[in-house]
Every structure is written in structure tokens, then in C-alpha cells.
Design an enzyme around this catalytic site. Structure first.
Site: not given
Ligand code: YXS
Length: 285
Positions: A90, A134, A164
Site C-alpha cells: 500500500h 498489501g 489489518y
């Protein structure tokens, strides 16, 4: 039919593949070679270590839409040949800092993972180099993953103070043995390609010099099968593997716990420390 793999040279920015109606911005964070029956999506933002930014994910999902229009029968998702970092996960600079859930349903990373999981043709992750956060879930959610020995895989919420999300944890638990899942979440440390193979993070571990031929041979073999049968099998596996009884109260409890984390000083500290290129100083508050 042996499918000779197409090198990145054949690929082009996604927008050049879009029909004249595409009015989007010039695109180059994802290169697309979408000549059926096999397509190649190449992550193309090495300067930012292929961080899964909103812009990159927009191109990734657009590329998959083009593959769907062109009735591509298998998709290879890769980075450029020889990369040290397949994807840094991410885009940390885009993680919300204002009390919003960092991994909510409409977060770009979640959209990318849904796009891969709901794509009717198999998506094969071809991995060299390190995979973080991610991006690790993205590889795990691809239908197949084939890696070279240089590949490593790290789940990083604890490195950043991120809570998460439940869907992501379940998707990872569905694919990887629980003891490895816990070790990856709790240590934040990368696991080797050999360990990833043993823990079913990846399907195959092949020498770097064979990675492309092995991957495209498998991608080509898939295109010889019935696309309708494969599409139904893929969607069945997705729906059945996601089917978990979870009471609304249990879900609310998870969300409440996660909110405590993304509202914490540690969450903000994790992001700040990364941006300031220093180790985080956790307080547990
Ligand atoms: O300083 P410049 O502008 O050149 O930019 C640097 C980095 O800031 C940038 N970059 C990133 N930008 C946004 N988000 C990222 N995830 C990210 N990773 C890197 O890319 C430029 C080059 O980075 P640099 O100098 O560190 O490269 P390197 O080759 O020395 O090191 C590569 C890495 C991947 C080991 C290192 O960049 C790194 O540790 N990146 C962060 C890996 C990580 O923790 N990813 C998790 C992201 S958060 C996420 O996925 C979920 C929310 S969660 O954490 O919950 O799983």
C-alpha cells in the site's frame, strides 16, 4: 500451442489499449500487453518500488477491464524483469491520518484485490524480488503464484501500526497455514521463497532464468482449457472460501478493536516514522 512469452517491450501504457472513448489521464504505472489469449500486466513504478498507490491501482483495475473486454484467458501480473522489489505494498503516504479506516471496503488496495479475485480468467502472479504488506495479500489472492528464489514475502501491519481488515486476514488464512500467518503478522519480517512455497503462499518456486518460460507455459496451458468452466470454478472457489459464519456482533467487535488502533497515536507514529525514514517509537497508545 506453445505460448512464447511476450517481453515487456511488447507492452504499452494501459490507455493506448483503450478504445478511442477512453479519456483518462496518460497512464504508465502499469504496462499492458493484452493480445489474447494471454495478457501481461507489468507494474511499472520502480521509483516508488511499485507502491500500490491509488493511481497505480486505477491503472491495474482498468487493465483488467480491458483484458475482460478482449476475452483474455489468462493474465500474468509481474514487475519489470530483475526487480529487487516486486511491490512495496500500500502507498503509505496515502494511508488516511484523519481517523478513517485505512483498509475500508473502497480503499484502492481492496478494489485491486477484488478486481483480481473477480476477474473471470486466472491471474498468475510472477514474482521476483521482495513483496510487502498489501502486495503480499495481492499475490496470495492471485489464482496462482510462481516465484524465483529472490522473492520474499512480508506482512507488515505491525511494522506500521496498521489494523489489518477482517476480509484480508480471512483471505490470507484461507491460503496460508495459520502458524506462518501468525509469524508473518507478528514479526513483520519477510519469509523466503522456499518458506513461501512450503506455506502455500506460492504454487511454484523456479530458478530465475526459468521463471518467464515456466509462467507463460502454464498461462498458455490454461488458455487451452474451457474458459467458461474455469470462470465458474474460479467464482465458486471465491464464494465458497469466503463463506464464513460471523455474527454481526463479532464483526462489530472486530471493527471496534480496529478503530481503537487506527485512532491511536501509534498508528500515526508508524506512518510518520516511515515518512521521516526512521524507526517508529511505539507507546502502545
Ligand atoms: O524517498 P523517495 O521519495 O525516493 O521514495 C522512496 C520511498 O519512500 C518509496 N516507497 C514507498 N512510498 C509509499 N509507500 C510505500 N509502501 C513505499 N515503499 C517505498 O519509494 C522510494 C524508494 O524507497 P527506498 O529508498 O526505501 O527503497 P529501498 O530499495 O531502499 O527499500 C525498498 C523497501 C521496499 C525495503 C522499502 O522501501 C520499504 O521498506 N518500504 C515499505 C515497505 C512496507 O512496509 N510496506 C507496507 C505498506 S502498508 C501496507 O501494505 C498495508 C497497509 S499493511 O501494512 O497493513 O500490510
Amino acid at each position: 500451442m506453445g505460448f512464447e512469452h511476450r517481453c515487456v517491450a511488447h507492452a504499452a501504457p494501459v490507455d493506448s489499449m483503450r478504445s478511442v472513448c477512453w479519456k483518462g489521464p496518460p497512464m504508465s504505472l502499469v504496462l499492458l500487453d493484452a493480445e489474447p489469449p494471454v495478457a501481461t500486466l507489468t507494474l511499472n513504478h520502480d521509483e516508488k518500488r511499485n507502491a500500490l498507490s491509488c493511481a497505480l491501482i486505477s491503472e491495474l483495475t482498468e487493465a483488467l477491464a480491458i483484458c475482460r473486454e478482449r476475452e483474455v484467458r489468462s493474465v500474468v501480473l509481474r514487475a519489470r524483469k530483475g526487480v529487487k522489489v516486486w511491490s512495496a505494498g500500500h502507498d503509505i503516504s496515502e494511508l488516511p491520518k484523519n481517523g478513517r479506516d485505512p483498509l475500508a471496503y473502497n480503499d484502492p488496495l481492496e478494489q485491486a484485490i477484488r478486481a483480481v479475485r473477480e476477474h473471470p480468467a486466472p491471474v498468475i502472479a510472477m514474482v521476483e524480488g521482495s513483496v510487502w504488506g498489501g502486495a503480499c495479500e495481492l499475490v496470495i489472492c492471485c489464482d496462482l503464484a510462481i516465484a524465483a528464489p529472490t522473492a520474499t514475502f512480508a506482512l507488515t501491519p505491525a511494522r506500521l501500526g496498521v489494523p489489518y481488515n477482517a476480509a484480508g486476514v480471512l483471505r490470507i488464512m484461507n491460503e496460508v497455514d495459520l502458524s506462518t500467518v501468525k509469524e508473518m503478522f507478528f514479526t513483520g519480517r519477510p519469509i523466503s521463497a522456499e518458506r513461501a512455497l512450503a506455506s502455500e503462499v506460492i504454487n511454484h518456486l523456479v530458478p530465475a532464468e526459468e521463471l518467464e518460460s515456466f509462467t507463460y507455459e502454464m498461462a498458455g496451458a490454461i488458455t487451452q482449457m474451457s474458459p467458461l468452466s474455469i470462470a465458474v470454478a474460479k467464482e465458486q472457489i471465491r464464494l465458497l472460501s469466503d463463506a464464513r459464519p460471523l455474527s454481526p456482533e463479532a464483526f462489530e467487535r472486530i471493527q471496534g478493536m480496529r478503530r481503537t488502533v487506527y485512532d491511536s497515536g501509534d498508528y500515526r507514529e508508524g506512518i510518520r516514522a516511515f515518512m521521516e525514514k526512521r524507526p517508529p517509537r511505539w507507546t502502545g497508545r
